[in-house]
Scaffold this motif. Structure first.
Motif, PDB file in Angstrom:
ATOM      1  N   VAL A 284       0.693  -1.067  -0.172  1.00 59.25           N
ATOM      2  CA  VAL A 284       0.158   0.023   0.073  1.00 59.25           C
ATOM      3  C   VAL A 284       0.833   1.167   0.041  1.00 59.25           C
ATOM      4  O   VAL A 284       0.352   2.440  -0.134  1.00 59.25           O
ATOM      5  CB  VAL A 284      -0.987   0.088   1.173  1.00 59.25           C
ATOM      6  N   LEU A 285       2.140   1.102   0.250  1.00 60.28           N
ATOM      7  CA  LEU A 285       3.172   2.284   0.127  1.00 60.28           C
ATOM      8  C   LEU A 285       3.912   2.355  -0.939  1.00 60.28           C
ATOM      9  O   LEU A 285       4.881   3.292  -0.882  1.00 60.28           O
ATOM     10  CB  LEU A 285       4.142   2.326   1.483  1.00 60.28           C
ATOM     11  N   GLU A 286       3.468   1.950  -1.916  1.00 65.47           N
ATOM     12  CA  GLU A 286       4.237   1.623  -3.245  1.00 65.47           C
ATOM     13  C   GLU A 286       4.675   3.278  -3.843  1.00 65.47           C
ATOM     14  O   GLU A 286       5.500   3.479  -4.280  1.00 65.47           O
ATOM     15  CB  GLU A 286       3.662   1.017  -4.273  1.00 65.47           C
ATOM     16  N   ASP A 303      -5.895  -1.879   2.015  1.00 63.85           N
ATOM     17  CA  ASP A 303      -5.472  -2.861   2.984  1.00 63.85           C
ATOM     18  C   ASP A 303      -4.769  -2.280   4.191  1.00 63.85           C
ATOM     19  O   ASP A 303      -4.472  -3.019   5.003  1.00 63.85           O
ATOM     20  CB  ASP A 303      -4.292  -3.538   2.272  1.00 63.85           C
ATOM     21  N   CYS A 304      -4.659  -0.919   4.101  1.00 65.56           N
ATOM     22  CA  CYS A 304      -4.166  -0.358   5.429  1.00 65.56           C
ATOM     23  C   CYS A 304      -4.754  -0.693   6.719  1.00 65.56           C
ATOM     24  O   CYS A 304      -5.882  -0.338   6.819  1.00 65.56           O
ATOM     25  CB  CYS A 304      -3.786   1.179   5.060  1.00 65.56           C
ATOM     26  N   THR A 305      -3.949  -1.063   7.691  1.00 65.14           N
ATOM     27  CA  THR A 305      -4.766  -1.354   9.046  1.00 65.14           C
ATOM     28  C   THR A 305      -4.916  -0.017   9.922  1.00 65.14           C
ATOM     29  O   THR A 305      -5.330  -0.159  11.198  1.00 65.14           O
ATOM     30  CB  THR A 305      -3.973  -2.491   9.732  1.00 65.14           C
ATOM     31  N   MET A 309       2.236   2.844  12.289  1.00 68.63           N
ATOM     32  CA  MET A 309       3.618   2.587  12.492  1.00 68.63           C
ATOM     33  C   MET A 309       4.339   3.217  11.562  1.00 68.63           C
ATOM     34  O   MET A 309       5.468   3.877  11.546  1.00 68.63           O
ATOM     35  CB  MET A 309       3.830   0.925  12.177  1.00 68.63           C
ATOM     36  N   CYS A 310       3.742   3.299  10.347  1.00 67.44           N
ATOM     37  CA  CYS A 310       4.694   4.149   9.231  1.00 67.44           C
ATOM     38  C   CYS A 310       4.935   5.671   9.509  1.00 67.44           C
ATOM     39  O   CYS A 310       5.781   6.416   9.242  1.00 67.44           O
ATOM     40  CB  CYS A 310       3.978   3.978   7.710  1.00 67.44           C
ATOM     41  N   ILE A 311       3.657   6.124  10.163  1.00 68.16           N
ATOM     42  CA  ILE A 311       3.931   7.660  10.720  1.00 68.16           C
ATOM     43  C   ILE A 311       5.110   7.750  11.425  1.00 68.16           C
ATOM     44  O   ILE A 311       5.652   8.988  11.238  1.00 68.16           O
ATOM     45  CB  ILE A 311       2.371   7.945  11.482  1.00 68.16           C
TER      46      ILE A 311
HETATM   47  S1  SF4 Z   1      -0.765   2.589   9.041  1.00 70.54           S
HETATM   48 FE1  SF4 Z   1       0.283   0.604   9.276  1.00 70.54          FE
HETATM   49  S2  SF4 Z   1      -0.941  -0.785   7.477  1.00 70.54           S
HETATM   50 FE2  SF4 Z   1      -1.212   1.673   7.251  1.00 70.54          FE
HETATM   51  S3  SF4 Z   1       0.584   1.972   5.683  1.00 70.54           S
HETATM   52 FE3  SF4 Z   1       1.087   2.912   7.713  1.00 70.54          FE
HETATM   53  S4  SF4 Z   1       2.192   0.864   8.664  1.00 70.54           S
HETATM   54 FE4  SF4 Z   1       1.121   0.257   6.849  1.00 70.54          FE
END
Ligand code: SF4
Ligand code: SF4
Length: 330
Positions: A284-286, A303-305, A309-311
């Motif tokens: 999803v982070l392509e 599909d992002c949950t 964590m990415c933030i």
């Molecule tokens: S919020 Fe979680 S699942 Fe969504 S893109 Fe960021 S790391 Fe991935």
């Protein structure tokens, strides 16, 4: 609309589509051009070097603030069932798959679908429960159910930490699988329910097994949960959630049109990929890869949950929670 279609294709296992520059918005083209200028390139490389020189955060520290809140949320939601049952509070009756909350019917969407297919009969209370739960999880992003409520997610996160630690030591290799497997299994589980009249998936779902084990006590089915965790530690990172679980996929459909999203800002991105390393569903982070974003601001796919964590992994704040259509970031 095109964004939603792409996002659902990604959810079903489709490879992220590489768009041609002609399909990019002018704002995105301008930002990509700007980033390619020799001076800007140098600046970006220097910033990435600087970042690499910082003491490396371990995987366990990435996204720790949100992780603490999520772990508390998972614990609280699941403990509500336990406390209600053991102290006969009658606040929440049942387990995570189907319950009654202060008398209101609640049902997990996938469980409701499996039961309906198995019994070939629409039970009105089940529909009411599934719609209620659906609306609640839709509001907060669909697959937010996974990272903020699912008991298996918690165990699987710990298994993932162990897996990455062992991989980091060079003792084992990860074995990524084809993401389309989840779509095929989604259909298989539905057909099994329809053909056998029995909710086959429910008997092997670690979500239901764990939820029932917490409330009613541990049974032999926990061996299966142990087997899954073993696979996730030693062979396939996040095997169940990435490649099997139809629950996550069902909530993903809601997530494709949910109000709460993760927003990506091309301008702030260094394209060094920290976010993709921590993400459960990195496809999803392509758009965070160099020259891939087709617009200056994009929402992360279905599909992002919404785990956040990415933030926290992103050193430049290019990713943030956002209410769709609102001006402000959360
Ligand atoms: S919020 Fe979680 S699942 Fe969504 S893109 Fe960021 S790391 Fe991935
Ligand atoms: S994919 Fe399934 S098992 Fe994994 S967190 Fe979501 S609901 Fe739980």
């Amino acid at each position: 609309m095109r964004g939603i279609v792409q996002s659902i294709k990604g959810l079903l296992g489709g490879a992220p589509r590489k768009q041609s520059q002609d399909e990019f918005t002018e704002a995105a083209r301008e930002l990509h051009r700007f980033k390619r200028q020799p001076e800007e390139r140098k600046k970006r490389i220097a910033l990435i070097r600087e970042e690499l020189e910082l003491p490396k955060l371990s995987f366990t520290h990435h996204g720790f603030k949100w992780r603490k809140w999520r772990w508390a949320s998972i614990t609280l939601i699941n403990m509500l069932f336990v406390v209600s049952f053991h102290y006969d509070v009658q606040l929440v009756e049942g387990a995570l798959t189907a319950s009654r909350f202060v008398g209101f019917h609640m049902a997990d969407l996938n469980s409701a679908l499996q039961i309906t297919l198995a019994h070939k009969h629409v039970v009105i209370n089940l529909v009411i429960g599934a719609v209620t739960v659906g609306i609640l999880w839709w509001l907060v992003g669909g697959r937010a159910f996974c990272s903020w409520a699912c008991p298996y997610h918690l165990l699987s996160e710990w298994a993932e930490m162990a897996h990455l630690w062992i991989v980091g030591k060079g003792w084992i290799k990860g074995h990524p699988l084809d993401r389309r497997m989840r779509t095929v299994l989604y259909v298989v589980f539905a057909l099994l329910a329809l053909g056998t009249g029995y909710t086959v998936f429910e008997s092997i779902s670690p979500v239901g097994i764990l939820s029932r084990a917490l409330v009613y006590g541990v049974g032999v089915a926990m061996i299966w949960v142990g087997v899954l965790l073993f696979i996730e530690i030693f062979f396939v990172r996040r095997f169940w959630c990435r490649y099997v679980c139809p629950i996550g996929m069902t909530y993903g459909f809601l997530g494709s049109v949910a109000p709460l999203v993760i927003e990506y800002k091309l301008e702030d991105c260094l394209h060094e990929g920290e976010c993709r390393q921590v993400c459960l569903v990195p496809h999803v982070l392509e758009m965070t890869k160099k020259s891939r974003a087709e617009d200056a601001v994009l929402s992360i796919g279905a599909d992002c949950t919404r785990c956040g964590m990415c933030i926290e992994a992103c050193p430049t704040g290019a990713l943030n929670f956002k209410i769709r259509g609102s001006g402000g970031l959360l």
